[in-house]
Design a protein around this motif. Structure first.
Motif, PDB file in Angstrom:
ATOM      1  N   ASP A  55      11.996  17.725 -29.677  1.00 29.02           N
ATOM      2  CA  ASP A  55      11.619  16.690 -28.818  1.00 29.02           C
ATOM      3  C   ASP A  55      11.950  15.353 -29.282  1.00 29.02           C
ATOM      4  OD1 ASP A  55       9.805  16.364 -26.292  1.00 29.02           O
ATOM      5  OD2 ASP A  55       9.309  14.938 -27.354  1.00 29.02           O
ATOM      6  N   THR A  56      11.993  14.329 -28.200  1.00 27.20           N
ATOM      7  CA  THR A  56      12.297  12.790 -28.714  1.00 27.20           C
ATOM      8  C   THR A  56      11.169  12.359 -29.433  1.00 27.20           C
ATOM      9  OG1 THR A  56      13.408  12.784 -26.527  1.00 27.20           O
ATOM     10  CG2 THR A  56      12.601  10.592 -27.468  1.00 27.20           C
ATOM     11  N   HIS A  57       9.863  12.609 -29.241  1.00 30.56           N
ATOM     12  CA  HIS A  57       8.753  12.151 -30.136  1.00 30.56           C
ATOM     13  C   HIS A  57       8.764  12.697 -31.424  1.00 30.56           C
ATOM     14  CE1 HIS A  57       7.342  10.908 -26.066  1.00 30.56           C
ATOM     15  NE2 HIS A  57       6.668  10.390 -26.420  1.00 30.56           N
ATOM     16  N   GLY A  58       9.416  13.764 -31.764  1.00 28.64           N
ATOM     17  CA  GLY A  58       9.698  14.477 -32.964  1.00 28.64           C
ATOM     18  C   GLY A  58      10.920  13.852 -33.713  1.00 28.64           C
ATOM     19  N   GLY A  59      11.601  12.890 -33.147  1.00 25.37           N
ATOM     20  CA  GLY A  59      12.707  12.333 -33.662  1.00 25.37           C
ATOM     21  C   GLY A  59      14.129  12.982 -33.309  1.00 25.37           C
ATOM     22  N   TRP A  60      13.993  13.865 -32.332  1.00 24.65           N
ATOM     23  CA  TRP A  60      15.308  14.336 -32.167  1.00 24.65           C
ATOM     24  C   TRP A  60      16.149  13.375 -31.100  1.00 24.65           C
ATOM     25  CZ3 TRP A  60      17.462  19.067 -33.089  1.00 24.65           C
ATOM     26  CH2 TRP A  60      18.362  19.419 -32.277  1.00 24.65           C
ATOM     27  N   GLY A  61      17.352  13.516 -31.343  1.00 21.81           N
ATOM     28  CA  GLY A  61      18.494  12.631 -30.414  1.00 21.81           C
ATOM     29  C   GLY A  61      18.602  11.348 -31.001  1.00 21.81           C
ATOM     30  N   GLU A  62      19.503  10.677 -30.255  1.00 23.70           N
ATOM     31  CA  GLU A  62      19.709   9.374 -30.562  1.00 23.70           C
ATOM     32  C   GLU A  62      18.520   8.282 -30.421  1.00 23.70           C
ATOM     33  OE1 GLU A  62      23.313   7.944 -28.464  1.00 23.70           O
ATOM     34  OE2 GLU A  62      24.592   9.741 -29.381  1.00 23.70           O
ATOM     35  N   SER A  63      17.894   8.591 -29.270  1.00 21.77           N
ATOM     36  CA  SER A  63      16.426   7.672 -28.880  1.00 21.77           C
ATOM     37  C   SER A  63      15.333   8.193 -29.470  1.00 21.77           C
ATOM     38  CB  SER A  63      16.565   7.658 -27.321  1.00 21.77           C
ATOM     39  OG  SER A  63      16.365   8.918 -26.627  1.00 21.77           O
ATOM     40  N   GLY A  64      15.520   9.373 -30.390  1.00 19.59           N
ATOM     41  CA  GLY A  64      14.398   9.901 -30.753  1.00 19.59           C
ATOM     42  C   GLY A  64      13.563   8.897 -31.741  1.00 19.59           C
ATOM     43  N   PHE A  65      12.328   9.055 -32.014  1.00 18.54           N
ATOM     44  CA  PHE A  65      11.444   8.307 -32.997  1.00 18.54           C
ATOM     45  C   PHE A  65      10.439   9.577 -33.224  1.00 18.54           C
ATOM     46  CE2 PHE A  65       9.768   7.738 -28.802  1.00 18.54           C
ATOM     47  CZ  PHE A  65       8.148   7.516 -28.839  1.00 18.54           C
ATOM     48  N   VAL A  66       9.608   9.219 -34.514  1.00 17.03           N
ATOM     49  CA  VAL A  66       8.498  10.075 -34.987  1.00 17.03           C
ATOM     50  C   VAL A  66       7.170   9.368 -34.458  1.00 17.03           C
ATOM     51  CG1 VAL A  66       7.489  11.169 -36.879  1.00 17.03           C
ATOM     52  CG2 VAL A  66      10.019  10.807 -36.909  1.00 17.03           C
ATOM     53  N   ALA A  67       6.596  10.545 -33.682  1.00 19.40           N
ATOM     54  CA  ALA A  67       5.176  10.150 -33.221  1.00 19.40           C
ATOM     55  C   ALA A  67       4.295  11.348 -33.968  1.00 19.40           C
ATOM     56  CB  ALA A  67       5.063  10.249 -31.798  1.00 19.40           C
ATOM     57  N   HIS A  68       3.393  10.658 -34.703  1.00 16.93           N
ATOM     58  CA  HIS A  68       2.512  11.653 -35.529  1.00 16.93           C
ATOM     59  C   HIS A  68       1.661  12.278 -34.557  1.00 16.93           C
ATOM     60  CE1 HIS A  68       4.178  10.533 -39.357  1.00 16.93           C
ATOM     61  NE2 HIS A  68       3.802   9.276 -39.058  1.00 16.93           N
ATOM     62  N   CYS A  69       1.113  13.674 -34.921  1.00 16.35           N
ATOM     63  CA  CYS A  69       0.155  14.361 -34.009  1.00 16.35           C
ATOM     64  C   CYS A  69      -1.067  13.515 -33.563  1.00 16.35           C
ATOM     65  CB  CYS A  69      -0.142  15.735 -34.872  1.00 16.35           C
ATOM     66  SG  CYS A  69       1.182  16.616 -35.259  1.00 16.35           S
ATOM     67  N   THR A  70      -1.756  12.873 -34.444  1.00 14.40           N
ATOM     68  CA  THR A  70      -2.864  12.428 -34.263  1.00 14.40           C
ATOM     69  C   THR A  70      -2.776  11.083 -33.380  1.00 14.40           C
ATOM     70  OG1 THR A  70      -2.531  10.990 -36.244  1.00 14.40           O
ATOM     71  CG2 THR A  70      -3.838  12.626 -36.297  1.00 14.40           C
ATOM     72  N   GLN A  71      -1.385  10.387 -33.137  1.00 11.76           N
ATOM     73  CA  GLN A  71      -1.024   9.546 -32.179  1.00 11.76           C
ATOM     74  C   GLN A  71      -1.023   9.796 -30.817  1.00 11.76           C
ATOM     75  OE1 GLN A  71       2.797   8.215 -34.548  1.00 11.76           O
ATOM     76  NE2 GLN A  71       2.158   6.416 -33.929  1.00 11.76           N
ATOM     77  N   CYS A  72      -0.967  11.237 -30.573  1.00  9.67           N
ATOM     78  CA  CYS A  72      -1.264  11.724 -29.192  1.00  9.67           C
ATOM     79  C   CYS A  72      -2.515  12.570 -28.720  1.00  9.67           C
ATOM     80  CB  CYS A  72       0.070  12.639 -28.872  1.00  9.67           C
ATOM     81  SG  CYS A  72       1.572  12.096 -29.147  1.00  9.67           S
ATOM     82  N   HIS A  73      -3.009  13.084 -29.981  1.00 11.66           N
ATOM     83  CA  HIS A  73      -3.950  13.990 -29.819  1.00 11.66           C
ATOM     84  C   HIS A  73      -5.336  13.344 -30.378  1.00 11.66           C
ATOM     85  CE1 HIS A  73      -1.399  17.329 -28.440  1.00 11.66           C
ATOM     86  NE2 HIS A  73      -0.604  16.924 -29.361  1.00 11.66           N
ATOM     87  N   LEU A  74      -5.376  12.074 -30.599  1.00 14.53           N
ATOM     88  CA  LEU A  74      -6.724  11.385 -30.944  1.00 14.53           C
ATOM     89  C   LEU A  74      -7.068  10.266 -29.881  1.00 14.53           C
ATOM     90  CD1 LEU A  74      -6.937  11.736 -34.540  1.00 14.53           C
ATOM     91  CD2 LEU A  74      -8.241  13.225 -33.020  1.00 14.53           C
ATOM     92  N   ASP A  75      -8.172   9.863 -29.756  1.00 12.61           N
ATOM     93  CA  ASP A  75      -8.741   8.578 -28.671  1.00 12.61           C
ATOM     94  C   ASP A  75      -8.514   7.383 -29.757  1.00 12.61           C
ATOM     95  OD1 ASP A  75      -9.762   7.009 -27.145  1.00 12.61           O
ATOM     96  OD2 ASP A  75     -11.616   7.952 -27.011  1.00 12.61           O
ATOM     97  N   HIS A  76      -7.610   6.451 -29.190  1.00 14.88           N
ATOM     98  CA  HIS A  76      -7.208   5.252 -29.684  1.00 14.88           C
ATOM     99  C   HIS A  76      -7.916   4.206 -29.322  1.00 14.88           C
ATOM    100  CE1 HIS A  76      -4.043   7.608 -31.673  1.00 14.88           C
ATOM    101  NE2 HIS A  76      -3.773   6.661 -32.355  1.00 14.88           N
ATOM    102  N   SER A  77      -8.939   4.400 -28.362  1.00 15.21           N
ATOM    103  CA  SER A  77      -9.742   3.409 -27.540  1.00 15.21           C
ATOM    104  C   SER A  77     -10.320   2.259 -28.702  1.00 15.21           C
ATOM    105  CB  SER A  77     -10.631   3.741 -26.611  1.00 15.21           C
ATOM    106  OG  SER A  77     -11.473   4.594 -27.348  1.00 15.21           O
ATOM    107  N   SER A  78     -10.896   2.924 -29.996  1.00 14.44           N
ATOM    108  CA  SER A  78     -11.049   1.893 -30.919  1.00 14.44           C
ATOM    109  C   SER A  78     -11.168   2.721 -32.314  1.00 14.44           C
ATOM    110  CB  SER A  78     -12.769   1.744 -30.533  1.00 14.44           C
ATOM    111  OG  SER A  78     -13.629   2.891 -30.779  1.00 14.44           O
ATOM    112  N   THR A  79     -11.290   2.205 -33.266  1.00 17.79           N
ATOM    113  CA  THR A  79     -11.168   2.810 -34.611  1.00 17.79           C
ATOM    114  C   THR A  79     -12.599   3.733 -34.854  1.00 17.79           C
ATOM    115  OG1 THR A  79     -10.263   0.827 -35.545  1.00 17.79           O
ATOM    116  CG2 THR A  79     -11.394   2.296 -37.192  1.00 17.79           C
TER     117      THR A  79
END
Length: 247
Positions: free
Chosen positions: A79-103
């Motif tokens: 997937d693009t979020h896993g760094g695949w392809g020219e426009s890919g970048f690495v998003a870590h699991c916790t960046q998607c699967h945890l609440d970022h509204s506050s520390t």
């Protein structure tokens, strides 16, 4: 003994008492500063350990250590979020699967997820989980605050894409709603971007998809590839035409 001698002795005694009090105060100050310094050092060490633990347990390398997560890891790697392809970048699991509204919410959520996973692995059979059915509840496992933590300039980024801009504008205004069961709710990112983060995940999840679904998916990929090639060809033709007109 005269009155002057008595006064002198009293004065010396008072000075001794004052020296004792001053010495006691200094000891307390030094002790307080020492304890404060020790507390700061211990606090920094604990904070460092927490940060390192959060970092080490937040990426795909840690998550794939559990065998049931291998399908998710394989799909993520494509997937693009896993760094695949020219426009890919690495998003870590916790960046998607945890609440970022506050520390605080982030850390609490991480502890909750960790305890839940521990409970499942110890007291249940993770291999018996119906992942295909579980994907239908994706909005409970992917947080918009995580998406927007990276895609903070979403409106500006989709300004030149009319459909995407209109949809995102409606989302931010709270007017974009979806039907969840028998009721309507404000749309989450994954309500529209259903397969984000794990490309073709259904192909990797047990049991494998039925043959006709694979054929449909293949036809869809071929159609998308042809469309991309046609657009590329049109762009190249247009560029050549513009070059000729300039000469």
């Amino acid at each position: 003994m005269g009155q002057e001698e008595k006064k002198e002795e009293m004065s010396q005694e008072e000075e001794k008492q004052e020296d004792i009090k001053t010495g006691g105060r200094r000891k307390k100050i030094f002790l307080g500063v020492g304890l404060l310094g020790a507390g700061v050092v211990v606090g920094l060490i604990i904070a460092y350990i927490i940060v390192e633990v959060v970092k080490l347990t937040g990426g795909a390398q840690f998550c794939k250590s559990c065998h049931v997560m291998m399908p998710m890891y394989k799909a993520y790697s494509k997937d693009t979020h896993g760094g695949w392809g020219e426009s890919g970048f690495v998003a870590h699991c916790t960046q998607c699967h945890l609440d970022h509204s506050s520390t605080l919410k982030y850390l609490i959520n991480k502890v909750q997820v960790g305890l839940h996973d521990f409970k499942v692995y110890v007291f249940y059979d993770p291999d018996a989980i119906d992942w295909h059915e579980k994907r239908e509840h994706r909005r409970h496992f992917v947080y918009d605050t995580g998406c927007l933590h990276c895609h903070e300039n979403l409106l500006a980024a989709t300004m030149n894409k009319k459909r995407a801009f209109i949809a995102h504008k409606a989302y931010f205004s709270g007017k974009l709603v979806v039907k969840i069961g028998d009721h309507k709710d404000k749309a989450h990112c994954v309500d529209c971007h259903k397969h984000v983060g794990h490309k073709d995940l259904e192909k990797y999840l047990p049991p494998p998809p039925e043959e006709h679904k694979l054929i449909e998916e293949s036809e869809k990929l071929i159609e998308e590839s042809v469309k991309i090639l046609e657009e590329k060809e049109k762009k190249e033709t247009k560029e050549k035409s513009e070059e000729k007109s300039q000469h």
